[in-house]
Write an enzyme that holds these catalytic residues in place. Sequence first.
Site, PDB file in Angstrom:
ATOM      1  N   CYS A 382     -12.560  20.668   3.618  1.00  0.00           N
ATOM      2  CA  CYS A 382     -13.873  21.293   3.420  1.00  0.00           C
ATOM      3  C   CYS A 382     -13.682  22.742   2.951  1.00  0.00           C
ATOM      4  CB  CYS A 382     -14.720  21.161   4.676  1.00  0.00           C
ATOM      5  SG  CYS A 382     -16.472  21.150   4.298  1.00  0.00           S
ATOM      6  N   HIS A 509     -14.738  15.664   5.815  1.00  0.00           N
ATOM      7  CA  HIS A 509     -13.979  15.876   7.058  1.00  0.00           C
ATOM      8  C   HIS A 509     -13.334  14.572   7.515  1.00  0.00           C
ATOM      9  CE1 HIS A 509     -15.216  19.983   8.149  1.00  0.00           C
ATOM     10  NE2 HIS A 509     -16.349  19.688   7.544  1.00  0.00           N
ATOM     11  N   GLU A 511     -11.036  14.098   9.557  1.00  0.00           N
ATOM     12  CA  GLU A 511     -10.621  14.090  10.969  1.00  0.00           C
ATOM     13  C   GLU A 511     -11.603  13.348  11.871  1.00  0.00           C
ATOM     14  OE1 GLU A 511     -11.687  16.691   9.255  1.00  0.00           O
ATOM     15  OE2 GLU A 511     -12.617  18.252  10.474  1.00  0.00           O
TER      16      GLU A 511
END
Length: 553
Positions: A382, A509, A511
Amino acid sequence: MPKPKYIFVTGGVVSSLGKGIAAASIANLLESRGLRVTLQKLDPYLNVDPGTMSPFQHGEVFVTDDGAETDLDLGHYERFTHAALSKDNNATSGRIYERILAKERRGDYLGKTVQVIPHVTNEIRAQIDKVSTGDVDVVLVEIGGTVGDIESLPFIEAIRQMRHDVGRAGCVFVHVTLVPYIAAAGELKTKPTQHSVKELRALGIQPDILLCRTETDLSRELREKIALFCDVDKRAVIAARDVDTVYQVPVNFAEQGVDDMALELLRLPAEPRRLEPWKRMVEGLRNPEDKVTIGIVGKYVDYEDSYKSLKEALLHGGLPHGLRIKIEWIEAESITRETAARQLGECDGLLVPGGFGIRGIDGMTEAIRYAREKKVPYFGICLGMQTMVIEFMRNVCGIAEAHSTEFAPAAKHRVFFKLRELKGVEDLGGTMRLGAWPCRLEAGSFARRAYGADKISERHRHRYEFNRPEYERTLTAHGMRITGDTPDGAYVEICELPDHPWYLGCQFHPEFKSKPLEPHPLFAAFIGASYEYHRRHFRSVAEQEQKQFLRMR
Ligand code: GLN
Protein backbone atom coordinates in the site's frame (compact mmCIF):
# COMPACT_ATOMS: atom_id res chain seq x y z
CA MET A 1 -33.82 -23.99 9.59
CA PRO A 2 -32.04 -24.99 12.83
CA LYS A 3 -30.84 -22.08 14.93
CA PRO A 4 -27.15 -22.03 15.75
CA LYS A 5 -25.89 -22.39 19.30
CA TYR A 6 -23.94 -19.66 21.05
CA ILE A 7 -20.70 -19.30 22.94
CA PHE A 8 -20.35 -15.93 24.66
CA VAL A 9 -16.89 -14.86 25.70
CA THR A 10 -16.44 -12.16 28.35
CA GLY A 11 -13.34 -10.96 30.15
CA GLY A 12 -12.58 -9.95 33.70
CA VAL A 13 -9.97 -8.36 35.99
CA VAL A 14 -7.90 -6.56 33.35
CA SER A 15 -7.93 -5.99 29.62
CA SER A 16 -5.46 -7.59 27.19
CA LEU A 17 -6.02 -11.12 28.48
CA GLY A 18 -6.35 -12.40 24.95
CA LYS A 19 -10.10 -12.93 24.73
CA GLY A 20 -9.84 -12.71 20.96
CA ILE A 21 -7.27 -15.49 20.78
CA ALA A 22 -9.33 -17.51 23.27
CA ALA A 23 -12.51 -17.17 21.18
CA ALA A 24 -10.60 -17.91 17.98
CA SER A 25 -9.00 -20.98 19.57
CA ILE A 26 -12.31 -22.46 20.69
CA ALA A 27 -13.72 -21.79 17.21
CA ASN A 28 -10.65 -23.48 15.73
CA LEU A 29 -11.28 -26.62 17.80
CA LEU A 30 -14.96 -26.72 16.89
CA GLU A 31 -14.08 -26.37 13.22
CA SER A 32 -11.57 -29.20 13.56
CA ARG A 33 -14.51 -31.33 14.65
CA GLY A 34 -16.51 -30.65 11.53
CA LEU A 35 -18.72 -27.86 12.87
CA ARG A 36 -19.35 -24.65 10.98
CA VAL A 37 -18.56 -21.58 13.06
CA THR A 38 -18.66 -17.83 12.91
CA LEU A 39 -17.34 -15.22 15.31
CA GLN A 40 -18.49 -11.76 16.24
CA LYS A 41 -16.86 -8.99 18.24
CA LEU A 42 -19.02 -6.50 20.10
CA ASP A 43 -17.07 -3.47 21.28
CA PRO A 44 -18.46 -1.18 23.97
CA TYR A 45 -16.66 2.00 22.89
CA LEU A 46 -18.47 4.85 21.12
CA ASN A 47 -16.48 5.16 17.90
CA VAL A 48 -18.76 3.97 15.11
CA ASP A 49 -15.95 1.74 13.86
CA PRO A 50 -12.19 1.56 14.44
CA GLY A 51 -11.52 3.15 11.03
CA THR A 52 -10.82 6.55 12.55
CA MET A 53 -8.85 5.32 15.56
CA SER A 54 -5.08 5.75 15.77
CA PRO A 55 -3.12 2.56 15.23
CA PHE A 56 -1.04 3.67 18.22
CA GLN A 57 -4.06 3.45 20.49
CA HIS A 58 -6.11 0.69 19.06
CA GLY A 59 -3.72 -1.39 17.01
CA GLU A 60 -4.31 -2.37 13.44
CA VAL A 61 -7.57 -1.78 11.62
CA PHE A 62 -8.50 -5.11 10.08
CA VAL A 63 -10.37 -5.06 6.76
CA THR A 64 -12.86 -7.70 5.61
CA ASP A 65 -13.72 -8.65 2.03
CA ASP A 66 -16.84 -6.47 2.10
CA GLY A 67 -14.74 -3.48 3.12
CA ALA A 68 -15.61 -3.17 6.79
CA GLU A 69 -12.93 -1.52 8.94
CA THR A 70 -12.91 -3.70 12.01
CA ASP A 71 -11.21 -4.58 15.25
CA LEU A 72 -7.97 -6.54 14.99
CA ASP A 73 -9.56 -9.51 16.77
CA LEU A 74 -11.32 -10.29 13.49
CA GLY A 75 -7.86 -10.94 12.12
CA HIS A 76 -7.35 -13.65 14.76
CA TYR A 77 -10.75 -15.09 13.94
CA GLU A 78 -9.87 -15.39 10.25
CA ARG A 79 -6.39 -16.77 10.88
CA PHE A 80 -7.68 -19.47 13.24
CA THR A 81 -10.77 -20.50 11.26
CA HIS A 82 -12.39 -20.43 7.84
CA ALA A 83 -15.28 -18.23 8.97
CA ALA A 84 -16.17 -15.70 6.27
CA LEU A 85 -16.42 -12.44 8.16
CA SER A 86 -18.17 -9.27 7.08
CA LYS A 87 -19.27 -5.92 8.47
CA ASP A 88 -21.88 -7.77 10.55
CA ASN A 89 -19.20 -9.57 12.54
CA ASN A 90 -18.06 -6.44 14.40
CA ALA A 91 -20.19 -3.77 16.00
CA THR A 92 -19.51 -1.03 18.50
CA SER A 93 -21.78 0.87 20.88
CA GLY A 94 -21.28 3.79 18.53
CA ARG A 95 -22.74 1.80 15.62
CA ILE A 96 -25.63 0.49 17.74
CA TYR A 97 -26.51 4.00 18.96
CA GLU A 98 -26.17 5.43 15.46
CA ARG A 99 -28.88 3.05 14.28
CA ILE A 100 -31.12 3.74 17.24
CA LEU A 101 -30.82 7.51 16.82
CA ALA A 102 -31.58 7.25 13.11
CA LYS A 103 -34.70 5.24 13.91
CA GLU A 104 -35.69 7.73 16.57
CA ARG A 105 -35.36 10.64 14.13
CA ARG A 106 -37.45 8.78 11.55
CA GLY A 107 -40.15 8.32 14.16
CA ASP A 108 -39.88 4.54 14.12
CA TYR A 109 -40.41 4.33 17.88
CA LEU A 110 -43.89 5.85 17.55
CA GLY A 111 -43.50 8.33 20.35
CA LYS A 112 -42.16 5.87 22.93
CA THR A 113 -39.35 6.77 25.30
CA VAL A 114 -36.15 5.28 23.85
CA GLN A 115 -34.16 3.50 26.55
CA VAL A 116 -31.11 1.34 27.10
CA ILE A 117 -33.43 -1.52 28.00
CA PRO A 118 -35.10 -2.59 25.77
CA HIS A 119 -34.00 -0.49 22.79
CA VAL A 120 -30.25 -0.73 23.06
CA THR A 121 -30.32 -4.35 24.20
CA ASN A 122 -32.71 -5.25 21.37
CA GLU A 123 -30.45 -3.60 18.83
CA ILE A 124 -27.50 -5.60 20.21
CA ARG A 125 -29.52 -8.78 19.90
CA ALA A 126 -30.49 -7.85 16.36
CA GLN A 127 -26.79 -7.52 15.62
CA ILE A 128 -26.14 -11.04 16.96
CA ASP A 129 -29.10 -12.31 14.90
CA LYS A 130 -27.47 -10.98 11.74
CA VAL A 131 -24.69 -13.56 11.96
CA SER A 132 -26.93 -16.34 13.30
CA THR A 133 -27.66 -17.82 9.89
CA GLY A 134 -28.46 -21.36 8.85
CA ASP A 135 -24.93 -21.74 7.50
CA VAL A 136 -23.36 -22.04 10.93
CA ASP A 137 -23.66 -24.43 13.85
CA VAL A 138 -22.04 -22.25 16.47
CA VAL A 139 -21.76 -18.47 16.81
CA LEU A 140 -19.00 -17.24 19.13
CA VAL A 141 -19.62 -13.73 20.41
CA GLU A 142 -16.81 -11.89 22.14
CA ILE A 143 -17.74 -8.91 24.31
CA GLY A 144 -14.96 -6.33 24.33
CA GLY A 145 -13.83 -4.58 27.50
CA THR A 146 -13.88 -5.91 31.04
CA VAL A 147 -16.90 -7.01 33.07
CA GLY A 148 -17.81 -4.22 35.44
CA ASP A 149 -17.15 -1.44 32.92
CA ILE A 150 -20.06 0.97 32.61
CA GLU A 151 -19.91 0.77 28.83
CA SER A 152 -20.30 -2.97 28.58
CA LEU A 153 -23.43 -3.29 30.73
CA PRO A 154 -25.96 -3.31 27.87
CA PHE A 155 -24.00 -6.03 26.09
CA ILE A 156 -23.90 -8.23 29.19
CA GLU A 157 -27.62 -7.67 29.68
CA ALA A 158 -28.32 -8.57 26.04
CA ILE A 159 -26.50 -11.90 26.30
CA ARG A 160 -28.18 -12.62 29.63
CA GLN A 161 -31.53 -12.21 27.91
CA MET A 162 -30.38 -14.49 25.16
CA ARG A 163 -29.69 -17.29 27.59
CA HIS A 164 -33.21 -16.84 28.89
CA ASP A 165 -34.56 -17.23 25.37
CA VAL A 166 -32.36 -19.98 23.94
CA GLY A 167 -32.18 -22.00 27.16
CA ARG A 168 -29.34 -23.79 28.91
CA ALA A 169 -28.39 -25.98 25.99
CA GLY A 170 -28.56 -23.03 23.63
CA CYS A 171 -25.53 -21.17 24.88
CA VAL A 172 -22.35 -21.38 26.90
CA PHE A 173 -20.70 -18.57 28.85
CA VAL A 174 -16.92 -18.52 28.79
CA HIS A 175 -15.19 -16.05 31.07
CA VAL A 176 -11.52 -15.17 30.58
CA THR A 177 -9.89 -14.13 33.83
CA LEU A 178 -6.50 -13.63 35.48
CA VAL A 179 -4.79 -15.71 38.16
CA PRO A 180 -1.74 -13.57 38.91
CA TYR A 181 1.46 -14.82 40.46
CA ILE A 182 2.47 -12.66 43.41
CA ALA A 183 6.22 -12.97 43.64
CA ALA A 184 6.49 -11.62 47.21
CA ALA A 185 4.14 -14.33 48.44
CA GLY A 186 5.41 -16.90 45.96
CA GLU A 187 1.79 -17.76 45.19
CA LEU A 188 -0.88 -17.70 42.51
CA LYS A 189 -3.87 -15.68 43.67
CA THR A 190 -7.49 -16.58 42.92
CA LYS A 191 -9.16 -13.56 44.50
CA PRO A 192 -9.32 -11.39 41.36
CA THR A 193 -11.04 -14.28 39.57
CA GLN A 194 -13.51 -14.73 42.40
CA HIS A 195 -14.36 -11.04 42.31
CA SER A 196 -14.71 -10.95 38.59
CA VAL A 197 -17.09 -13.92 38.60
CA LYS A 198 -19.03 -12.31 41.44
CA GLU A 199 -19.41 -9.22 39.28
CA LEU A 200 -20.64 -11.30 36.37
CA ARG A 201 -23.12 -13.16 38.56
CA ALA A 202 -24.44 -9.86 39.92
CA LEU A 203 -25.35 -9.10 36.31
CA GLY A 204 -27.20 -12.38 36.02
CA ILE A 205 -24.61 -14.50 34.29
CA GLN A 206 -23.15 -17.68 35.72
CA PRO A 207 -20.08 -18.64 33.70
CA ASP A 208 -19.81 -22.24 32.52
CA ILE A 209 -16.11 -22.27 31.67
CA LEU A 210 -13.31 -20.19 33.19
CA LEU A 211 -10.20 -19.61 31.14
CA CYS A 212 -7.65 -18.59 33.76
CA ARG A 213 -4.66 -16.73 32.35
CA THR A 214 -1.60 -17.76 34.34
CA GLU A 215 2.14 -17.80 33.98
CA THR A 216 2.37 -21.38 35.22
CA ASP A 217 0.04 -24.34 35.50
CA LEU A 218 -2.80 -24.43 38.03
CA SER A 219 -2.50 -27.03 40.77
CA ARG A 220 -5.39 -29.36 41.53
CA GLU A 221 -6.01 -27.50 44.80
CA LEU A 222 -6.24 -24.17 43.05
CA ARG A 223 -8.60 -25.54 40.42
CA GLU A 224 -10.80 -26.97 43.16
CA LYS A 225 -10.78 -23.70 45.05
CA ILE A 226 -11.75 -21.67 41.99
CA ALA A 227 -14.41 -24.23 41.07
CA LEU A 228 -15.95 -24.09 44.52
CA PHE A 229 -15.97 -20.34 44.95
CA CYS A 230 -17.04 -19.56 41.42
CA ASP A 231 -19.51 -22.43 41.26
CA VAL A 232 -18.21 -24.00 38.10
CA ASP A 233 -17.36 -27.59 37.29
CA LYS A 234 -13.81 -28.59 38.27
CA ARG A 235 -13.09 -29.64 34.70
CA ALA A 236 -14.23 -26.22 33.57
CA VAL A 237 -11.40 -24.37 35.32
CA ILE A 238 -8.93 -24.14 32.49
CA ALA A 239 -5.31 -23.06 32.80
CA ALA A 240 -4.75 -20.66 29.93
CA ARG A 241 -1.00 -20.52 30.33
CA ASP A 242 1.31 -18.03 28.70
CA VAL A 243 2.59 -19.54 25.46
CA ASP A 244 5.50 -18.96 23.11
CA THR A 245 3.17 -18.72 20.11
CA VAL A 246 -0.55 -17.90 20.03
CA TYR A 247 -1.05 -20.88 17.71
CA GLN A 248 -0.34 -23.14 20.70
CA VAL A 249 -3.53 -22.00 22.46
CA PRO A 250 -5.96 -24.34 20.64
CA VAL A 251 -3.63 -27.24 21.44
CA ASN A 252 -3.60 -26.36 25.16
CA PHE A 253 -7.37 -25.97 25.19
CA ALA A 254 -7.76 -29.32 23.45
CA GLU A 255 -5.59 -31.03 26.07
CA GLN A 256 -7.92 -29.74 28.77
CA GLY A 257 -11.05 -30.65 26.82
CA VAL A 258 -12.48 -27.15 26.40
CA ASP A 259 -14.23 -28.13 23.17
CA ASP A 260 -15.60 -31.37 24.67
CA MET A 261 -17.10 -29.43 27.52
CA ALA A 262 -18.64 -26.77 25.31
CA LEU A 263 -20.15 -29.42 23.04
CA GLU A 264 -21.53 -31.33 26.03
CA LEU A 265 -23.15 -28.21 27.42
CA LEU A 266 -24.59 -27.34 24.03
CA ARG A 267 -25.61 -30.95 23.42
CA LEU A 268 -24.00 -30.84 20.03
CA PRO A 269 -22.77 -34.02 18.41
CA ALA A 270 -19.43 -33.63 16.61
CA GLU A 271 -16.70 -35.63 14.97
CA PRO A 272 -13.41 -36.36 16.74
CA ARG A 273 -10.87 -33.57 16.64
CA ARG A 274 -8.54 -33.37 13.66
CA LEU A 275 -5.74 -31.23 14.97
CA GLU A 276 -2.76 -32.90 13.32
CA PRO A 277 -2.08 -30.35 10.54
CA TRP A 278 -2.36 -27.55 13.09
CA LYS A 279 0.02 -29.26 15.51
CA ARG A 280 2.52 -29.87 12.72
CA MET A 281 2.36 -26.18 11.84
CA VAL A 282 3.09 -25.21 15.47
CA GLU A 283 6.02 -27.65 15.52
CA GLY A 284 7.28 -26.09 12.29
CA LEU A 285 7.14 -22.66 13.88
CA ARG A 286 9.11 -23.93 16.86
CA ASN A 287 11.76 -25.89 15.02
CA PRO A 288 12.89 -23.86 12.04
CA GLU A 289 15.90 -24.96 10.06
CA ASP A 290 17.28 -21.46 9.67
CA LYS A 291 16.24 -17.84 9.97
CA VAL A 292 15.96 -14.70 7.87
CA THR A 293 15.97 -11.11 9.03
CA ILE A 294 13.29 -8.84 7.62
CA GLY A 295 13.46 -5.10 8.17
CA ILE A 296 10.10 -3.37 8.47
CA VAL A 297 10.51 0.32 7.78
CA GLY A 298 7.36 1.94 9.09
CA LYS A 299 5.97 4.68 11.24
CA TYR A 300 4.11 2.84 14.00
CA VAL A 301 6.95 0.47 14.82
CA ASP A 302 6.93 1.19 18.56
CA TYR A 303 3.56 -0.42 18.90
CA GLU A 304 3.60 -3.83 17.29
CA ASP A 305 -0.17 -4.27 17.40
CA SER A 306 -0.39 -1.68 14.64
CA TYR A 307 1.06 -4.23 12.24
CA LYS A 308 -0.51 -7.35 13.71
CA SER A 309 -1.58 -9.10 10.51
CA LEU A 310 1.65 -8.14 8.80
CA LYS A 311 3.72 -9.73 11.51
CA GLU A 312 1.66 -12.90 11.38
CA ALA A 313 1.77 -13.06 7.57
CA LEU A 314 5.58 -12.86 7.69
CA LEU A 315 5.71 -15.76 10.16
CA HIS A 316 3.38 -17.75 7.89
CA GLY A 317 5.56 -16.94 4.91
CA GLY A 318 8.53 -18.57 6.64
CA LEU A 319 6.70 -21.85 7.26
CA PRO A 320 6.91 -23.41 3.78
CA HIS A 321 10.67 -22.72 3.81
CA GLY A 322 11.28 -23.96 7.36
CA LEU A 323 12.40 -20.47 8.37
CA ARG A 324 12.06 -18.40 11.47
CA ILE A 325 11.53 -14.71 10.79
CA LYS A 326 13.47 -12.21 12.79
CA ILE A 327 11.78 -8.84 12.41
CA GLU A 328 13.82 -5.65 12.74
CA TRP A 329 11.45 -2.76 13.37
CA ILE A 330 13.00 0.37 11.91
CA GLU A 331 11.52 3.81 12.48
CA ALA A 332 11.24 5.31 9.00
CA GLU A 333 11.93 8.84 10.21
CA SER A 334 15.40 7.83 11.37
CA ILE A 335 16.72 6.73 7.97
CA THR A 336 18.82 9.04 5.82
CA ARG A 337 20.87 8.47 2.68
CA GLU A 338 24.08 8.46 4.73
CA THR A 339 22.84 6.05 7.36
CA ALA A 340 20.70 3.69 5.26
CA ALA A 341 23.43 1.12 4.58
CA ARG A 342 24.43 1.00 8.23
CA GLN A 343 20.84 0.75 9.47
CA LEU A 344 19.66 -1.79 6.92
CA GLY A 345 22.80 -3.78 6.23
CA GLU A 346 21.81 -6.71 8.44
CA CYS A 347 18.46 -7.26 6.71
CA ASP A 348 17.89 -10.04 4.20
CA GLY A 349 14.69 -8.43 2.96
CA LEU A 350 13.02 -5.05 3.39
CA LEU A 351 9.35 -4.22 3.70
CA VAL A 352 7.53 -0.90 3.84
CA PRO A 353 3.99 -1.45 5.13
CA GLY A 354 0.81 0.61 4.92
CA GLY A 355 0.46 3.98 6.57
CA PHE A 356 -1.06 7.42 6.39
CA GLY A 357 0.40 10.92 6.44
CA ILE A 358 3.70 12.43 5.43
CA ARG A 359 5.82 11.54 8.47
CA GLY A 360 8.63 9.15 7.59
CA ILE A 361 8.13 9.25 3.80
CA ASP A 362 11.68 10.42 3.05
CA GLY A 363 13.17 7.69 5.23
CA MET A 364 11.05 5.12 3.42
CA THR A 365 12.23 6.24 0.00
CA GLU A 366 15.85 6.08 1.23
CA ALA A 367 15.32 2.52 2.45
CA ILE A 368 13.69 1.61 -0.86
CA ARG A 369 16.51 3.16 -2.85
CA TYR A 370 18.96 1.10 -0.84
CA ALA A 371 16.96 -2.11 -1.54
CA ARG A 372 16.76 -1.29 -5.26
CA GLU A 373 20.44 -0.49 -5.68
CA LYS A 374 21.81 -3.24 -3.45
CA LYS A 375 19.38 -5.80 -4.86
CA VAL A 376 17.90 -6.62 -1.48
CA PRO A 377 14.44 -8.22 -1.86
CA TYR A 378 11.78 -5.58 -1.36
CA PHE A 379 8.08 -5.87 -0.60
CA GLY A 380 5.99 -2.68 -0.56
CA ILE A 381 2.47 -2.80 0.77
CA CYS A 382 0.00 0.00 0.00
CA LEU A 383 1.98 3.07 1.17
CA GLY A 384 5.07 0.91 0.58
CA MET A 385 4.03 0.49 -3.06
CA GLN A 386 3.37 4.21 -3.44
CA THR A 387 6.76 5.16 -1.99
CA MET A 388 8.41 2.49 -4.14
CA VAL A 389 7.01 4.08 -7.31
CA ILE A 390 7.79 7.62 -6.12
CA GLU A 391 11.41 6.65 -5.39
CA PHE A 392 11.73 5.16 -8.87
CA MET A 393 10.18 8.20 -10.53
CA ARG A 394 12.57 10.51 -8.71
CA ASN A 395 15.83 8.61 -8.83
CA VAL A 396 15.50 6.59 -12.02
CA CYS A 397 13.08 8.52 -14.24
CA GLY A 398 14.58 11.85 -13.17
CA ILE A 399 11.34 13.46 -12.01
CA ALA A 400 12.60 15.02 -8.80
CA GLU A 401 9.22 16.44 -7.86
CA ALA A 402 7.32 13.16 -8.15
CA HIS A 403 4.92 12.94 -5.23
CA SER A 404 1.55 11.88 -3.95
CA THR A 405 -1.07 14.57 -3.44
CA GLU A 406 -1.56 13.10 0.03
CA PHE A 407 1.81 14.56 1.04
CA ALA A 408 2.09 17.49 -1.38
CA PRO A 409 -1.36 18.62 -2.55
CA ALA A 410 0.11 21.14 -5.00
CA ALA A 411 2.80 18.80 -6.37
CA LYS A 412 3.80 19.39 -9.97
CA HIS A 413 4.06 15.66 -10.63
CA ARG A 414 1.09 13.95 -9.07
CA VAL A 415 2.22 10.38 -9.46
CA PHE A 416 -0.32 9.29 -6.85
CA PHE A 417 -3.59 11.09 -6.47
CA LYS A 418 -7.28 10.58 -6.02
CA LEU A 419 -8.59 9.57 -9.39
CA ARG A 420 -11.20 12.26 -9.28
CA GLU A 421 -8.45 14.88 -9.35
CA LEU A 422 -8.06 14.03 -13.01
CA LYS A 423 -10.77 15.68 -15.04
CA GLY A 424 -13.08 13.41 -16.95
CA VAL A 425 -12.31 10.29 -14.94
CA GLU A 426 -15.23 8.84 -13.04
CA ASP A 427 -14.35 8.21 -9.44
CA LEU A 428 -15.87 5.98 -6.82
CA GLY A 429 -17.29 8.97 -5.02
CA GLY A 430 -16.39 7.58 -1.61
CA THR A 431 -13.26 8.56 0.21
CA MET A 432 -11.50 5.23 0.57
CA ARG A 433 -11.14 2.24 -1.67
CA LEU A 434 -12.06 -0.53 0.76
CA GLY A 435 -12.37 -4.29 0.69
CA ALA A 436 -11.95 -6.91 -2.00
CA TRP A 437 -11.18 -5.93 -5.59
CA PRO A 438 -10.35 -8.25 -8.46
CA CYS A 439 -6.91 -8.04 -10.03
CA ARG A 440 -5.47 -9.62 -13.16
CA LEU A 441 -1.82 -10.61 -13.21
CA GLU A 442 0.69 -10.27 -16.04
CA ALA A 443 2.42 -13.36 -17.32
CA GLY A 444 6.07 -13.73 -16.30
CA SER A 445 5.80 -11.56 -13.19
CA PHE A 446 6.88 -12.25 -9.62
CA ALA A 447 3.21 -12.01 -8.64
CA ARG A 448 2.00 -14.44 -11.27
CA ARG A 449 4.65 -16.97 -10.29
CA ALA A 450 3.84 -16.60 -6.59
CA TYR A 451 0.07 -16.96 -6.94
CA GLY A 452 0.17 -19.54 -9.71
CA ALA A 453 -3.00 -17.88 -11.05
CA ASP A 454 -3.83 -15.04 -13.37
CA LYS A 455 -6.82 -13.67 -11.50
CA ILE A 456 -6.83 -12.86 -7.80
CA SER A 457 -8.81 -10.83 -5.29
CA GLU A 458 -7.25 -8.80 -2.49
CA ARG A 459 -8.36 -6.31 0.14
CA HIS A 460 -7.82 -2.57 0.05
CA ARG A 461 -7.78 0.37 2.42
CA HIS A 462 -6.42 3.53 0.85
CA ARG A 463 -7.34 6.75 -0.90
CA TYR A 464 -4.62 7.46 -3.42
CA GLU A 465 -3.98 5.68 -6.72
CA PHE A 466 -1.22 5.55 -9.28
CA ASN A 467 -1.80 8.19 -11.95
CA ARG A 468 -1.79 5.76 -14.80
CA PRO A 469 -2.93 8.07 -17.60
CA GLU A 470 -0.06 10.51 -17.03
CA TYR A 471 2.82 8.39 -15.77
CA GLU A 472 2.53 4.83 -17.00
CA ARG A 473 4.70 5.50 -20.05
CA THR A 474 7.52 7.12 -18.13
CA LEU A 475 7.46 4.40 -15.51
CA THR A 476 7.55 1.47 -17.90
CA ALA A 477 10.01 3.13 -20.30
CA HIS A 478 12.53 3.11 -17.44
CA GLY A 479 12.01 -0.52 -16.61
CA MET A 480 9.35 -0.78 -13.92
CA ARG A 481 6.47 -3.07 -14.88
CA ILE A 482 2.81 -2.82 -14.03
CA THR A 483 2.04 -6.48 -13.42
CA GLY A 484 -1.37 -6.29 -11.80
CA ASP A 485 -4.41 -4.10 -12.36
CA THR A 486 -8.19 -4.13 -12.06
CA PRO A 487 -9.92 -5.83 -15.02
CA ASP A 488 -11.08 -2.43 -16.35
CA GLY A 489 -7.49 -1.17 -16.27
CA ALA A 490 -8.42 1.84 -14.13
CA TYR A 491 -6.48 0.95 -11.01
CA VAL A 492 -2.88 -0.18 -10.86
CA GLU A 493 -2.54 -2.91 -8.26
CA ILE A 494 1.02 -4.25 -8.57
CA CYS A 495 4.33 -2.85 -9.81
CA GLU A 496 7.59 -4.76 -10.09
CA LEU A 497 11.20 -4.36 -11.15
CA PRO A 498 12.05 -7.42 -13.23
CA ASP A 499 15.76 -6.64 -13.15
CA HIS A 500 16.02 -7.47 -9.48
CA PRO A 501 15.88 -10.68 -7.40
CA TRP A 502 12.46 -9.73 -5.96
CA TYR A 503 11.02 -6.24 -5.98
CA LEU A 504 7.27 -5.86 -5.75
CA GLY A 505 4.81 -3.30 -4.49
CA CYS A 506 1.08 -3.89 -4.21
CA GLN A 507 -1.64 -1.36 -3.63
CA PHE A 508 -3.68 -3.87 -1.60
CA HIS A 509 -3.06 -5.48 1.79
CA PRO A 510 -2.20 -9.15 1.26
CA GLU A 511 -1.48 -9.62 4.98
CA PHE A 512 -5.20 -9.69 5.76
CA LYS A 513 -5.65 -12.97 3.93
CA SER A 514 -2.74 -15.01 5.25
CA LYS A 515 -3.40 -17.95 7.57
CA PRO A 516 -0.84 -20.19 9.27
CA LEU A 517 -2.11 -23.21 7.35
CA GLU A 518 -2.45 -21.19 4.14
CA PRO A 519 0.50 -18.79 4.02
CA HIS A 520 -0.06 -15.95 1.58
CA PRO A 521 1.77 -16.58 -1.72
CA LEU A 522 3.37 -13.12 -1.86
CA PHE A 523 4.74 -13.45 1.66
CA ALA A 524 6.01 -16.96 0.98
CA ALA A 525 7.72 -15.75 -2.22
CA PHE A 526 9.23 -12.69 -0.52
CA ILE A 527 10.63 -14.79 2.33
CA GLY A 528 12.01 -17.31 -0.17
CA ALA A 529 13.80 -14.54 -2.06
CA SER A 530 15.11 -13.04 1.18
CA TYR A 531 16.54 -16.37 2.20
CA GLU A 532 18.20 -16.70 -1.19
CA TYR A 533 19.76 -13.26 -0.63
CA HIS A 534 20.82 -14.27 2.87
CA ARG A 535 22.58 -17.39 1.60
CA ARG A 536 24.33 -15.62 -1.25
CA HIS A 537 25.39 -12.79 0.97
CA PHE A 538 26.56 -15.15 3.67
CA ARG A 539 28.47 -17.22 1.16
CA SER A 540 30.20 -14.21 -0.31
CA VAL A 541 31.18 -12.95 3.13
CA ALA A 542 32.58 -16.40 3.96
CA GLU A 543 34.45 -16.47 0.65
CA GLN A 544 35.97 -13.08 1.28
CA GLU A 545 37.11 -14.14 4.72
CA GLN A 546 38.62 -17.27 3.24
CA LYS A 547 40.53 -15.22 0.63
CA GLN A 548 41.76 -12.83 3.25
CA PHE A 549 42.92 -15.75 5.34
CA LEU A 550 44.81 -17.22 2.39
CA ARG A 551 46.42 -13.85 1.63
CA MET A 552 47.56 -13.49 5.19
CA ARG A 553 49.35 -16.81 5.00
N1 GLN B 1 -1.93 6.74 2.70
C1 GLN B 1 -2.04 5.98 1.50
C2 GLN B 1 -3.40 6.14 0.85
O1 GLN B 1 -4.32 6.57 1.45
C3 GLN B 1 -1.76 4.52 1.78
C4 GLN B 1 -2.74 3.88 2.70
C5 GLN B 1 -2.26 2.57 3.26
O2 GLN B 1 -1.08 2.28 3.22
N2 GLN B 1 -3.16 1.78 3.79
O3 GLN B 1 -3.58 5.82 -0.28
